[in-house]
Design an enzyme around this catalytic site. Structure first.
Site, short mmCIF file in Angstrom:
data_model
loop_
_atom_site.label_atom_id
_atom_site.label_comp_id
_atom_site.label_asym_id
_atom_site.label_seq_id
_atom_site.Cartn_x
_atom_site.Cartn_y
_atom_site.Cartn_z
N LYS A 108 131.01 100.58 51.84
CA LYS A 108 131.54 100.07 50.56
C LYS A 108 132.95 99.53 50.77
O LYS A 108 133.66 99.93 51.71
CB LYS A 108 131.53 101.15 49.48
CG LYS A 108 132.35 102.42 49.77
CD LYS A 108 133.81 102.37 49.38
CE LYS A 108 134.52 103.70 49.59
NZ LYS A 108 135.98 103.63 49.63
N ASP A 150 133.20 110.14 46.70
CA ASP A 150 132.72 108.76 46.89
C ASP A 150 131.20 108.67 46.97
O ASP A 150 130.68 107.61 47.30
CB ASP A 150 133.27 108.24 48.23
CG ASP A 150 134.53 107.45 48.06
OD1 ASP A 150 134.96 107.28 46.91
OD2 ASP A 150 135.08 107.01 49.07
#
Ligand code: C5P
Length: 297
Positions: free
Chosen positions: A10, A140
């Site tokens: 990401k 996350d």
């Protein structure tokens, strides 16, 4: 039959850490996009139990911990505890996402492990249960349960999809992701923010920036990129701002750090200078730097 899943990396396209919380974590507002670049995790059921560990892990990259500290095995233990499933599984991880990079590699692996086990065990967990399990593994993780760009809030565990029109202008966009030979530990990066004390963005300012991301705006993406974890990292790791400034100056690209670093990225509008940008990164950071020319997924 083994289950094989892609584990995307990401990028934090926008990251505003707004303050420290009573539990020691930080509140943040972030726009995060998965990449077409990532790892691959294979999960295969096997006979097991008894004295042997039920969940085992092999990885093609040296230096990746294969014991219970790896998020893949933590995810497997959390899945077994939550569902009561008693099967045994061997995981094989093909690692391409560097660690200590701010690219979410370990978190993405953990979510892939949850999904793979959900399939192997036939538990078909609801999105809510998967989200709760993911949030328990790391700040996350929850974002990797979505398939496109998201808005992240809280300590990262509160995730919502970016509106379709805003997501559409991100998907497929070319980016070059690059990480120097050193990593940055996330707890260190947040710790520096606490010590410095001056980098936090006011929550209403962060929400105003988010509104610009969410709007079906014509504002160029480059104008919306920001990361207030940069000053703490740049103070110590001076190679980061020097290269980013050079890429901006020589190629006119928007370039910044992702998450707590040390990986950085440049948003590419015109693919022609991509090879020259990659060559410039290698010249500045050497052959040990990891460079991936890829796209937002
Ligand atoms: O949740 P995760 O394991 O990714 O967090 C690693 C460390 O980073 C935490 O122990 C905390 O020190 C810091 N952190 C934080 N605020 C967040 C996320 C992480 O302070 N939102």
């Amino acid at each position: 039959m083994p289950v094989t899943l892609f584990c995307p990396a990401k990028l934090n396209l926008y990251l505003a850490v707004t303050g420290r919380r009573a539990d020691g974590f930080h509140d943040l507002v972030s726009v995060v996009a998965p990449l077409a670049f990532g790892d691959e995790l294979e999960a295969e059921r096997r006979a097991g139990g008894g004295a042997e560990a039920r969940f085992t892990l092999a990885c093609d990259a040296p230096g990746v911990p294969l014991d219970g500290t790896n998020l893949v095995l933590k995810a497997a233990q959390a899945f077994a505890a939550a569902t009561g499933w008693d099967g045994a599984v061997h995981f094989r991880l093909q690692k391409r996402i560097p660690t200590g990079a701010g690219l979410g590699g370990g978190s993405s692996n953990a979510v892939a492990a949850l999904r793979a086990l959900d399939r192997l065990a036939g538990t078909a967990l609801s999105a809510e249960r998967l989200e709760a399990l993911a949030a328990g593994l790391g700040s996350d993780c929850a974002l990797f349960l979505r398939s496109g760009p998201v808005v992240m809030r809280g300590r990262g565990e509160r995730v919502e999809d970016l509106p379709a029109s805003a997501a559409a202008r991100l998907r497929g966009r070319r980016v070059i992701v690059f990480k120097p030979s050193f990593g940055i530990a996330t707890p260190w990066a947040y710790g520096r923010m606490v010590t410095r004390g001056a980098d936090y963005v006011a929550r209403d300012e962060a929400e105003a920036a988010l509104a610009r991301w969410r709007a079906d705006a014509t504002a160029p993406v480059a104008a919306l990129l920001a990361n207030n974890m940069q000053p703490a990292a740049f103070e110590k790791y001076v190679a980061l701002p020097l290269l980013l400034a050079r890429l901006r100056r020589e190629f006119g690209v928007a370039a910044l750090m992702s998450g707590s670093g040390s990986a950085c990225f440049a948003v590419i509008d015109d693919p022609a200078p991509e090879p020259a940008i990659v060559a410039c990164i290698r010249e500045c950071w050497g052959e040990q730097a990891i460079v991936a020319a890829t796209a937002l997924a």
